[in-house]
Design an enzyme around this catalytic site. Structure first.
Site, PDB file in Angstrom:
ATOM      1  CB  ALA A 124      -0.938   0.005   1.213  1.00  0.00           C
ATOM      2  CG  ASN A 184       0.461  -6.890   6.637  1.00  0.00           C
ATOM      3  OD1 ASN A 184       1.101  -7.584   7.412  1.00  0.00           O
ATOM      4  ND2 ASN A 184      -0.788  -7.175   6.294  1.00  0.00           N
ATOM      5  CG  HIS A 214      -0.688   4.064   4.058  1.00  0.00           C
ATOM      6  ND1 HIS A 214      -0.540   3.243   5.148  1.00  0.00           N
ATOM      7  CD2 HIS A 214      -1.567   3.440   3.216  1.00  0.00           C
ATOM      8  CE1 HIS A 214      -1.298   2.167   4.985  1.00  0.00           C
ATOM      9  NE2 HIS A 214      -1.921   2.259   3.826  1.00  0.00           N
TER      10      HIS A 214
END
Length: 280
Positions: A124, A184, A214
């Protein structure tokens, strides 16, 4: 004088057999990776098996034997089981549930003696190449912070929120142990740079977000980097998984077939000397 190489001396990529891929898990990521392979969206690779929770031992053995590389997309328990098995068979395993390494003091404790490799996709987030290079330049004065912002439901929060709420702050290791399905990316960043105990991870529940966000912040003498990512979520994941993760796995498979490529962390079997990092 420059030597002349005839075209016939060059490797014939078309003559190389397709990469045989087995997928472990039939959830959001596993299904998307399997479909990409079946649809021809991963050049030079073919799907040979999909393992599910109900797969028999014979089916598992056959898949490991038939595959050149296996993709783990079934959670930390599956990763715990399959990593030493696959690497011990001399095969590569792409590990999506890399939070499993938070359970072990050293990632190599889980891998064992190999000779197969563990490959962790960027998933991601991006920028692992520049961050790993910055870490290689020196880590004594380096700091890395990773903020993950998800919907409350994706984080298992049932209370009604009107404003964003910080639900966790600690190391990447602690984040992975507390939020194994949503940390993760923090672990991948840590494996590529400072290690699980030096990367700061912050998890925020925001009732106003429709996509996973993020924020990655790095600072050291070699540079300062601020990267932000906003990913659509896979509708079959309950908001936990970014849709781009499966395509990150596809990119790793393509890179394996080509023999080179970015966007992967290689976790070696041999335990590194103190202060050493895994290599992206």
């Amino acid at each position: 004088m420059t030597p002349h190489h005839s075209p016939s001396a060059r490797p014939d990529r078309a003559s190389v057999p397709p990469l045989a891929v087995a997928v472990i898990g039939a959830g959001a990521i596993g299904t998307a990776v399997a479909e990409a392979l079946e649809n021809g969206d991963v050049p030079g690779a073919r799907l040979v098996a999909v393992l599910r929770s109900g797969s028999t031992r014979d089916e598992v053995d056959a898949a490991v034997d038939a595959a050149d590389v296996l993709v783990e997309a079934a959670g930390v328990e599956a990763a715990e089981e399959f990593i030493p098995r696959v690497t011990g068979a001399g095969k590569d395993v792409i590990v999506c549930s890399c939070g499993v390494f938070a359970r072990h003091e050293y990632p190599q404790d889980l891998i064992g003696d190999g000779p197969g490799r563990v490959l962790v996709p960027a998933g991601a987030v991006g920028g692992l190449d520049v961050l790993a290079a910055a870490a290689r330049a020196g880590t004594d004065e380096a700091a890395l912070r990773h903020v993950t912002i998800k919907s409350p439901a994706a984080l298992g929060i049932r209370q009604t929120l009107d404003t964003p709420l910080e639900v966790f702050r600690g190391s990447a290791r602690e984040a992975a142990l507390e939020f194994p399905r949503t940390s993760n990316a923090s672990v991948a960043l840590a494996l590529a740079t400072l290690g699980l105990d030096r990367v700061e991870a912050i998890v925020v529940a925001d009732p106003g977000v429709q996509r996973t966000r993020h924020v990655v912040e790095w600072e050291s003498p070699v540079g300062r980097y601020d990267m932000r990512f906003e990913n659509a979520v896979d509708p079959d994941s309950g908001g936990r998984t970014s849709a781009i993760t499966a395509w990150s796995v596809a990119g790793v498979l393509t890179s394996i077939r080509a023999g080179a490529g970015p966007g992967v962390v290689v976790v070696a079997a041999a335990r590194p000397v103190e202060g050493a990092r895994v290599t992206p």
